[in-house]
Motif scaffolding. Structure first.
Motif, PDB file in Angstrom:
ATOM      1  N   MET B   1       0.829  -1.203   0.000  1.00 15.13           N
ATOM      2  CA  MET B   1       0.000   0.000   0.000  1.00 15.13           C
ATOM      3  C   MET B   1       0.868   1.260   0.000  1.00 15.13           C
ATOM      4  O   MET B   1       0.666   2.177  -0.790  1.00 15.13           O
ATOM      5  CB  MET B   1      -0.889  -0.013   1.234  1.00 15.13           C
ATOM      6  N   LEU B   2       1.863   1.266   0.895  1.00  9.01           N
ATOM      7  CA  LEU B   2       2.801   2.399   0.933  1.00  9.01           C
ATOM      8  C   LEU B   2       4.217   1.898   0.698  1.00  9.01           C
ATOM      9  O   LEU B   2       4.632   0.906   1.312  1.00  9.01           O
ATOM     10  CB  LEU B   2       2.733   3.090   2.298  1.00  9.01           C
ATOM     11  N   ARG B   3       4.921   2.564  -0.199  1.00  7.69           N
ATOM     12  CA  ARG B   3       6.319   2.228  -0.393  1.00  7.69           C
ATOM     13  C   ARG B   3       7.160   3.480  -0.302  1.00  7.69           C
ATOM     14  O   ARG B   3       6.898   4.480  -0.973  1.00  7.69           O
ATOM     15  CB  ARG B   3       6.518   1.576  -1.772  1.00  7.69           C
ATOM     16  N   VAL B   4       8.141   3.448   0.573  1.00  6.78           N
ATOM     17  CA  VAL B   4       9.084   4.550   0.696  1.00  6.78           C
ATOM     18  C   VAL B   4      10.417   4.029   0.167  1.00  6.78           C
ATOM     19  O   VAL B   4      10.899   2.987   0.607  1.00  6.78           O
ATOM     20  CB  VAL B   4       9.227   4.987   2.171  1.00  6.78           C
ATOM     21  N   GLU B   5      10.972   4.729  -0.824  1.00  2.88           N
ATOM     22  CA  GLU B   5      12.196   4.237  -1.456  1.00  2.88           C
ATOM     23  C   GLU B   5      13.331   5.243  -1.358  1.00  2.88           C
ATOM     24  O   GLU B   5      13.209   6.364  -1.843  1.00  2.88           O
ATOM     25  CB  GLU B   5      11.917   3.946  -2.956  1.00  2.88           C
ATOM     26  N   ASN B   6      14.399   4.824  -0.711  1.00  2.00           N
ATOM     27  CA  ASN B   6      15.645   5.615  -0.640  1.00  2.00           C
ATOM     28  C   ASN B   6      15.427   7.069  -0.246  1.00  2.00           C
ATOM     29  O   ASN B   6      16.019   7.981  -0.810  1.00  2.00           O
ATOM     30  CB  ASN B   6      16.374   5.582  -1.994  1.00  2.00           C
ATOM     31  N   LEU B   7      14.585   7.273   0.734  1.00  2.00           N
ATOM     32  CA  LEU B   7      14.230   8.629   1.134  1.00  2.00           C
ATOM     33  C   LEU B   7      15.379   9.308   1.895  1.00  2.00           C
ATOM     34  O   LEU B   7      15.983   8.722   2.787  1.00  2.00           O
ATOM     35  CB  LEU B   7      12.992   8.573   2.032  1.00  2.00           C
ATOM     36  N   ALA B   8      15.660  10.557   1.524  1.00  2.00           N
ATOM     37  CA  ALA B   8      16.664  11.343   2.257  1.00  2.00           C
ATOM     38  C   ALA B   8      16.103  12.734   2.484  1.00  2.00           C
ATOM     39  O   ALA B   8      15.586  13.363   1.565  1.00  2.00           O
ATOM     40  CB  ALA B   8      17.967  11.405   1.471  1.00  2.00           C
ATOM     41  N   VAL B   9      16.178  13.186   3.730  1.00  2.00           N
ATOM     42  CA  VAL B   9      15.637  14.499   4.083  1.00  2.00           C
ATOM     43  C   VAL B   9      16.677  15.261   4.888  1.00  2.00           C
ATOM     44  O   VAL B   9      17.395  14.682   5.704  1.00  2.00           O
ATOM     45  CB  VAL B   9      14.351  14.360   4.952  1.00  2.00           C
ATOM     46  N   SER B  10      16.767  16.560   4.635  1.00  2.00           N
ATOM     47  CA  SER B  10      17.671  17.356   5.474  1.00  2.00           C
ATOM     48  C   SER B  10      17.019  18.680   5.820  1.00  2.00           C
ATOM     49  O   SER B  10      16.174  19.191   5.100  1.00  2.00           O
ATOM     50  CB  SER B  10      18.998  17.594   4.752  1.00  2.00           C
ATOM     51  N   TYR B  11      17.383  19.185   6.979  1.00  3.10           N
ATOM     52  CA  TYR B  11      16.992  20.536   7.380  1.00  3.10           C
ATOM     53  C   TYR B  11      18.207  21.418   7.124  1.00  3.10           C
ATOM     54  O   TYR B  11      19.204  21.317   7.850  1.00  3.10           O
ATOM     55  CB  TYR B  11      16.658  20.600   8.865  1.00  3.10           C
ATOM     56  N   GLY B  12      18.144  22.255   6.119  1.00  5.96           N
ATOM     57  CA  GLY B  12      19.320  23.056   5.802  1.00  5.96           C
ATOM     58  C   GLY B  12      20.484  22.137   5.515  1.00  5.96           C
ATOM     59  O   GLY B  12      20.420  21.285   4.643  1.00  5.96           O
ATOM     60  N   ARG B  13      21.567  22.300   6.269  1.00 10.44           N
ATOM     61  CA  ARG B  13      22.749  21.497   5.986  1.00 10.44           C
ATOM     62  C   ARG B  13      22.805  20.190   6.743  1.00 10.44           C
ATOM     63  O   ARG B  13      23.605  19.319   6.437  1.00 10.44           O
ATOM     64  CB  ARG B  13      24.011  22.309   6.340  1.00 10.44           C
ATOM     65  N   SER B  14      21.950  20.057   7.776  1.00 16.52           N
ATOM     66  CA  SER B  14      22.068  18.813   8.542  1.00 16.52           C
ATOM     67  C   SER B  14      21.061  17.786   8.038  1.00 16.52           C
ATOM     68  O   SER B  14      19.858  18.025   8.015  1.00 16.52           O
ATOM     69  CB  SER B  14      21.860  19.087  10.030  1.00 16.52           C
ATOM     70  N   GLN B  15      21.603  16.671   7.613  1.00 14.65           N
ATOM     71  CA  GLN B  15      20.767  15.616   7.060  1.00 14.65           C
ATOM     72  C   GLN B  15      20.186  14.770   8.175  1.00 14.65           C
ATOM     73  O   GLN B  15      20.888  14.388   9.117  1.00 14.65           O
ATOM     74  CB  GLN B  15      21.588  14.750   6.099  1.00 14.65           C
ATOM     75  N   VAL B  16      18.898  14.474   8.081  1.00 21.53           N
ATOM     76  CA  VAL B  16      18.223  13.748   9.141  1.00 21.53           C
ATOM     77  C   VAL B  16      17.906  12.312   8.736  1.00 21.53           C
ATOM     78  O   VAL B  16      18.029  11.393   9.528  1.00 21.53           O
ATOM     79  CB  VAL B  16      16.921  14.473   9.549  1.00 21.53           C
ATOM     80  N   LEU B  17      17.481  12.130   7.495  1.00 20.73           N
ATOM     81  CA  LEU B  17      17.186  10.783   7.016  1.00 20.73           C
ATOM     82  C   LEU B  17      18.139  10.423   5.878  1.00 20.73           C
ATOM     83  O   LEU B  17      18.396  11.233   4.988  1.00 20.73           O
ATOM     84  CB  LEU B  17      15.738  10.691   6.513  1.00 20.73           C
ATOM     85  N   PHE B  18      18.671   9.193   5.921  1.00 23.28           N
ATOM     86  CA  PHE B  18      19.603   8.724   4.902  1.00 23.28           C
ATOM     87  C   PHE B  18      19.050   7.459   4.256  1.00 23.28           C
ATOM     88  O   PHE B  18      18.958   6.424   4.920  1.00 23.28           O
ATOM     89  CB  PHE B  18      20.964   8.389   5.519  1.00 23.28           C
ATOM     90  N   ASP B  19      18.652   7.555   3.002  1.00 24.40           N
ATOM     91  CA  ASP B  19      18.371   6.337   2.255  1.00 24.40           C
ATOM     92  C   ASP B  19      17.379   5.406   2.966  1.00 24.40           C
ATOM     93  O   ASP B  19      17.626   4.211   3.077  1.00 24.40           O
ATOM     94  CB  ASP B  19      19.712   5.605   2.040  1.00 24.40           C
ATOM     95  N   VAL B  20      16.296   5.952   3.441  1.00 23.13           N
ATOM     96  CA  VAL B  20      15.317   5.155   4.171  1.00 23.13           C
ATOM     97  C   VAL B  20      14.337   4.484   3.201  1.00 23.13           C
ATOM     98  O   VAL B  20      13.735   5.160   2.367  1.00 23.13           O
ATOM     99  CB  VAL B  20      14.532   6.021   5.175  1.00 23.13           C
TER     100      VAL B  20
END
Lengths: 301, 232
Positions: B1-20
């Motif tokens: 139903m839901l697929r999350v692929e290689n998700l990466a998120v950052s706030y400004g310069r600091s990255q919070v999620l890596f390849d999720v």
């Protein structure tokens, strides 16, 4: 005559306070440059009648439209900036606009603009006529506020004011609602500007400067941001006070600024806001079960 | 139903999620456990569209929604219960529910009745301002508010935060009941013990990376999970 002039002034600021309340009270978007839209309305109307020889009854809605469109642009900007930046942006818009009115010859520059009087069927609209016009406009805007507050729109704006992200997650296109609030609010300010210009017969840039924005904000805050009748009460008090107490007139900005600080500290919900002493008093005197019936809630002024 | 692929998120310069990457199937109860600051809330916001990832895709019911706004995702059937019981404080309980029924005015009454049978306390307090509710009641209201839209997938950000144990248990029970009734649940949670007990499958999120995944029972038995999240 003097009383009528004071009443016209109060009527204009009631419109301004109610219109700012839609933006800042209902939708929770800071706007410290509301006088800019008041000014856009005034100059639009003045130029249309003076240079394009349009009638006042055409210039009045046109003034609202031009101010509303400018407000829509501000709304589109507002969805891209955080709240604190938006406050600064609106102040900036106010200063830029006053500078434009002040230095561009087309707008009369520092000499100001002489505004032709408004006419009805060839007869000049006198102070009494302006009073009736303002009464009608105030009633219409009041009904609009009532309508907005107790509808889906009001609920959506209330959600945005409370928590933008949560509102978005409930299926609301938050940006569209914000832009809508800015458009409606600034449209009404434009109407007020048109009435002001033709009533005064002469306008200049400083009539629409930042301190005027602060005054409008002080009126809305005093009465109660987000309430229905609060801005009316706030505008009435703050336009009448300088007439009754001379010292208020001399120290107007000090009083308005000080009032803003004191209200924020001691009565942030305003005179007619939730749980304020005055609102509770009115609530107790109202017959029937206390409680909130309509969507949007009953005891908000 | 839901697929999350290689998700990466950052706030400004600091990255919070890596390849999720993670997946949730229809009818499942899936949990993502992780410590404070692991990126759980960020993950939720990204799935709801409140944050924009700079890499990766989010696919819901076969549709790529990575670039879609939050309201569109809500319309597609994703419900969101934000962390910290973020109800609308100066609206009443009923208004909090009604606000979610914007496009569902016709069915609001019915869904309201259903919600009030799940949460009888809310029925008693329907005309109160929600800021006057207790913490547990606000958590219930936050869940109820999301249910008005009758979501197929419910994203829940920490039901346990700041609640007393009794109420935490109750919140988990409600989520399990909802899941049994057919709502797919994705819960991010700090309380790994309860989350793994309630869920079918789990993921472990550590400083922005998925480090482990599997059936909930297996994760509970895993030595590393035991040591880091279940108190030895």
């Amino acid at each position: 005559m003097y009383e009528q002039v004071v009443a016209v002034n109060a009527g204009i600021f009631m419109l301004l306070a109610m219109s700012l309340n839609i933006i800042t009270g209902f939708a929770g978007q800071p706007n410290l440059g509301h006088a800019a839209f008041f000014g856009i309305g005034a100059y639009t109307s003045a130029l249309l009648v003076a240079k394009a020889k349009a009638g006042f009854w055409l210039a009045l809605p046109a003034a609202g439209l031009v101010a509303g469109l400018t407000g829509m642009l501000l709304g589109l900007i507002s969805v891209r900036v955080r709240e604190d930046f938006l406050a600064v942006t609106t102040i900036g818009i106010n200063f830029v606009l006053v500078a434009v009115f002040q230095y561009v010859p087309f707008f009369g520059a520092s000499l100001g603009l002489v505004v032709p009087p408004a006419t009805v069927f060839g007869r000049r609209l006198d102070t009494g006529g302006f009073l009736i016009l303002l009464l009608v406009l105030n009633i219409l805007v009041y009904l609009l506020c009532l309508r907005v507050r107790f509808s889906w729109l009001g609920l959506a704006l209330g959600g945005i004011r409370n928590d933008e992200q949560a509102t978005a997650s409930l299926g609301y296109n938050v940006n569209r609602f914000k832009v809508f609030a800015f458009t409606i609010g600034t449209f009404i300010a434009g109407l007020a500007g048109s009435v002001y210009a033709h009533f005064m017969g002469f306008i200049m840039s400083t009539d629409f400067s930042f301190p005027v924005s602060v005054s409008i904000m002080a009126m809305a805050v005093l009465g109660g941001l987000g309430t229905i009748s609060g801005p009316l009460l706030g505008a009435a008090i703050l336009t009448l006070a300088p007439e009754i107490f001379r010292f208020v007139a001399d120290y107007r900005m000090l009083v308005y600024g000080g009032l803003l600080v004191l209200m924020m500290r001691f009565l942030p919900q305003g005179l007619l806001g939730e749980n304020s002493p005055l609102a509770n008093l009115l609530e107790r005197r109202r017959p029937g079960p206390a409680g909130r019936v309509a969507p949007g809630g009953g005891n908000r002024g | 139903m839901l697929r999350v692929e290689n998700l990466a998120v950052s706030y400004g310069r600091s990255q919070v999620l890596f390849d999720v990457s993670l997946a949730v199937e229809k009818g499942e109860f899936v949990t993502v456990i992780g410590a404070n600051g692991a990126g759980k809330t960020t993950l939720m916001k990204a799935i709801m569209g409140l944050l924009r990832p700079f890499q990766g895709r989010i696919v819901f019911r076969g549709e790529d929604i990575t670039a879609r706004p939050p309201w569109y995702r809500a319309e597609l059937g994703i419900g969101y219960v934000p962390e910290g019981r973020r109800v609308f404080p100066d609206l009443t309980v009923e208004e909090n529910l009604r606000i979610g029924a914007w496009r569902r005015a016709a069915s609001f009454k019915r869904s309201c009745e259903r919600i009030f049978t799940i949460f009888p306390r809310l029925a008693e307090r329907r005309h109160q301002l929600s800021k006057t509710l207790s913490g547990g009641e606000q958590q219930m209201l936050a869940i109820a508010r999301a249910l008005v839209l009758e979501p197929e997938l419910l994203l829940v950000d920490e039901v346990s935060m700041g609640l007393m144990p009794l109420l935490v248990n109750r919140s988990f029970k409600v989520l399990r009941e909802l899941n049994r009734e057919g709502v797919t649940v994705l819960l991010v949670e700090q309380n790994a013990r309860l989350a793994l007990r309630a869920a079918h499958r789990g993921y472990v999120l550590e400083t922005g990376r998925i480090v482990l995944s599997g059936p909930a029972a297996e994760l509970s038995a895993n030595e590393m999970v035991k040591k880091a999240y279940l108190g030895g």
